[in-house]
Design a protein around this motif. Structure first.
Motif, short mmCIF file in Angstrom:
data_model
loop_
_atom_site.label_atom_id
_atom_site.label_comp_id
_atom_site.label_asym_id
_atom_site.label_seq_id
_atom_site.Cartn_x
_atom_site.Cartn_y
_atom_site.Cartn_z
N GLY A 378 -8.22 -10.08 1.55
CA GLY A 378 -8.60 -11.44 1.88
C GLY A 378 -7.91 -12.46 1.00
N ALA A 379 -7.79 -12.14 -0.28
CA ALA A 379 -7.15 -13.07 -1.21
C ALA A 379 -5.68 -13.27 -0.88
N TRP A 421 -3.52 14.43 -2.02
CA TRP A 421 -4.78 13.78 -1.66
C TRP A 421 -4.89 13.54 -0.15
N GLN A 422 -3.82 13.80 0.57
CA GLN A 422 -3.82 13.67 2.03
C GLN A 422 -4.18 12.24 2.48
N ALA A 423 -5.03 12.11 3.49
CA ALA A 423 -5.32 10.81 4.09
C ALA A 423 -5.94 9.83 3.09
N ILE A 424 -6.83 10.30 2.25
CA ILE A 424 -7.48 9.42 1.27
C ILE A 424 -6.44 8.84 0.31
N GLY A 425 -5.50 9.65 -0.12
CA GLY A 425 -4.45 9.17 -1.01
C GLY A 425 -3.59 8.11 -0.36
N ILE A 426 -3.31 8.28 0.92
CA ILE A 426 -2.51 7.28 1.64
C ILE A 426 -3.23 5.93 1.66
N TRP A 427 -4.54 5.95 1.87
CA TRP A 427 -5.27 4.68 1.90
C TRP A 427 -5.42 4.06 0.52
N TRP A 428 -5.47 4.87 -0.52
CA TRP A 428 -5.46 4.28 -1.86
C TRP A 428 -4.10 3.62 -2.14
N GLY A 429 -3.05 4.15 -1.54
CA GLY A 429 -1.75 3.50 -1.65
C GLY A 429 -1.75 2.13 -0.99
N LEU A 430 -2.42 2.03 0.15
CA LEU A 430 -2.55 0.72 0.81
C LEU A 430 -3.25 -0.27 -0.12
N ALA A 431 -4.30 0.18 -0.77
CA ALA A 431 -5.04 -0.69 -1.68
C ALA A 431 -4.16 -1.16 -2.83
N ALA A 432 -3.33 -0.26 -3.34
CA ALA A 432 -2.44 -0.63 -4.45
C ALA A 432 -1.45 -1.71 -4.02
N GLY A 433 -0.85 -1.56 -2.85
CA GLY A 433 0.10 -2.55 -2.37
C GLY A 433 -0.54 -3.91 -2.16
N LEU A 434 -1.73 -3.92 -1.55
CA LEU A 434 -2.43 -5.18 -1.31
C LEU A 434 -2.80 -5.86 -2.62
N GLY A 435 -3.19 -5.06 -3.61
CA GLY A 435 -3.57 -5.63 -4.90
C GLY A 435 -2.41 -6.32 -5.59
N VAL A 437 0.36 -7.59 -4.17
CA VAL A 437 0.73 -8.79 -3.41
C VAL A 437 -0.27 -9.91 -3.68
N SER A 438 -1.55 -9.59 -3.67
CA SER A 438 -2.57 -10.59 -3.91
C SER A 438 -2.40 -11.26 -5.27
#
Length: 459
Positions: A378-379, A421-435, A437-438
């Protein structure tokens, strides 16, 4: 909504909410339109669902890039209204040349959608899924031009003080989507059961209906028709087109970087299993619904900051941007709490946990991660919106490419496959990228005066 400086922060908040409210409502209704497609296609089986997921990913990345390009007309229109000098003529110029760009860009997008199958095969996707996605994208390519023109007309109407029409048209689109999918996917109402192809045709029908509705509004609404937006549509003004391209190309690339991150995550899921793709699609659709609130705020913030930028009022620029960012972050705290509290209930709206046990369980786990990155997502959305308002797009695009692809996708691949970490690891990667950029976009906004982002006389 006014185009004059508000006297207090409370006045600015009131003006922002008056503009953002209908846009947020329209965005949520648009997600309901997307959800209709997901709900119908999900019942066709895992291969068809995966094909639709990948096909919609390609369509969205390419079409949204084109929307970003032509959407540069929005801050230009807002700045013209804020300046109040020759506003009618300047608004018409920006709208007309943005329409030209939409037509020219559609040629490229349609060509790419028609080679979707070999592109997905090169990305290592399942052959059966890629073949079905190719058919889906060929039909869906017919929706590109009306979809992009609809987005342009919606942004223009909002900037000109008529954001409420967006909700009306999107509500119409929702009704058309439900009826068209019901008739074409499963063969109700005397129509043939076309399955996946029927879903694509339903999307095409929705796009054309929306485009025609917006066109009728622009020529009939008493406040909008005085701009004669379709007047002399054949006339070219290359200087204005260059201005839109200069401002819009970075917006388009930034949106491709963001959409590509989530779509690239889908491709990584495809390397794991069809179950992972389906769970990713369900969780991402739910998270995207929550994201529509700050996205609507970002759209409104671009217009409000654009008014201030055109008026060359530095204090108003800071007030408009600050209110929007604070409100965006506050809203995402609430949506993150919902995702964290009831993930299984949300997933149940898309898949039957008794039939699709693995998909439902994995989607619920992914929503736990989504609750974390909702805050930074959101930020970054609102920060990018306020920077567009001061016509700053090139450096934010560089930030987005670096944050999403170097930090985000790189981390996703590392956590998902190197660490296993499979799928969960991929989504933590998304969180890292968004963080990343924000943080960088918020820093750039805070340094706007030192970086020379304000108009000369305002600074």
């Amino acid at each position: 909504m006014t185009e004059t400086p508000p006297e207090t922060w409370r006045d600015e908040l009131r003006a922002l909410l008056a503009l953002a409210g209908p846009l947020v409502g329209a965005n949520l209704l648009q997600m309901a339109v997307f959800a209709v497609d997901v709900v119908f296609v999900a019942r066709l089986g895992p291969v068809e669902f995966a094909a639709a997921t990948l096909g919609v990913f390609l369509f969205n990345v390419l079409a949204f890039a084109l929307v970003g390009l032509v959407g540069a007309a929005e801050p230009l229109i807002a700045a013209a209204l804020g300046a109040r000098i020759g506003a009618v003529r300047q608004v018409r110029r920006s709208f007309r040349m943005a329409m030209w760009l939409a037509v020219l860009g559609t040629i490229v997008v349609v060509a790419l959608l028609n080679i979707a199958e070999p592109l997905l095969r090169l990305a290592g996707q399942d052959a059966a899924v890629a073949a079905r996605a190719g058919v889906f994208c060929r039909i869906l390519s017919l929706a590109v031009l009306p979809a992009v023109l609809s987005a342009l007309m919606r942004m223009t109407a909002a900037a000109l003080g008529r954001p409420g029409w967006a909700m009306v048209v999107t509500l119409l689109a929702l009704g058309v989507a439900i009826l068209a999918n019901w008739c074409l996917v499963f063969g109700n109402g005397g129509f043939p059961a076309l399955g996946l192809e029927g879903s694509a045709l339903a999307s095409v029908t929705v796009s054309f209906a929306s485009c025609l509705a917006y066109a009728a509004i622009l020529v009939s609404d008493h406040k909008l028709r005085r701009f004669h937006l379709f007047g002399k549509w054949w006339r070219t003004e290359w200087s204005r087109m260059r201005e839109i391209v200069k401002l819009g190309a970075p917006i388009a690339l930034g949106w491709v970087a963001e959409g590509g991150l989530f779509g690239g995550a889908g491709l990584l899921m495809g390397l794991i299993s069809v179950t992972a793709i389906d769970a990713h699609a369900v969780a991402l659709n739910i998270a995207a619904i929550a994201f529509q609130i700050p996205f609507g705020l970002a759209q409104a913030a671009t217009i409000r900051v654009g008014f201030a930028y055109g008026a060359r009022d530095a204090a108003w620029v800071g007030r408009a941007g600050g209110v929007a960012i604070a409100l965006g972050i506050g809203v995402m705290v609430a949506t993150a709490a919902v995702l964290w509290a009831v993930p299984h209930l949300l997933v149940r709206a898309y898949v039957d946990p008794a039939r699709e046990v693995a998909v439902a369980a994995l989607a619920a786990q992914l929503l736990g991660v989504a609750a974390i990155f909702q805050l930074v997502d959101g930020a970054q959305a609102v920060a990018a919106g306020v920077l567009r308002g001061v016509q700053d797009t090139r450096v934010p695009m560089m930030i987005q490419v670096f944050g999403y692809w170097v930090m985000g996708f790189g981390t996703a691949a590392f956590l998902g496959f190197t660490l296993g970490w499979q799928a969960i690891g991929i989504w933590w990667g998304l969180a890292a990228g968004l963080g990343v950029v924000s943080a960088l976009l918020l820093w750039r906004w805070s340094m706007r005066e030192r970086l020379g982002l304000l108009p000369a006389r305002a600074a």
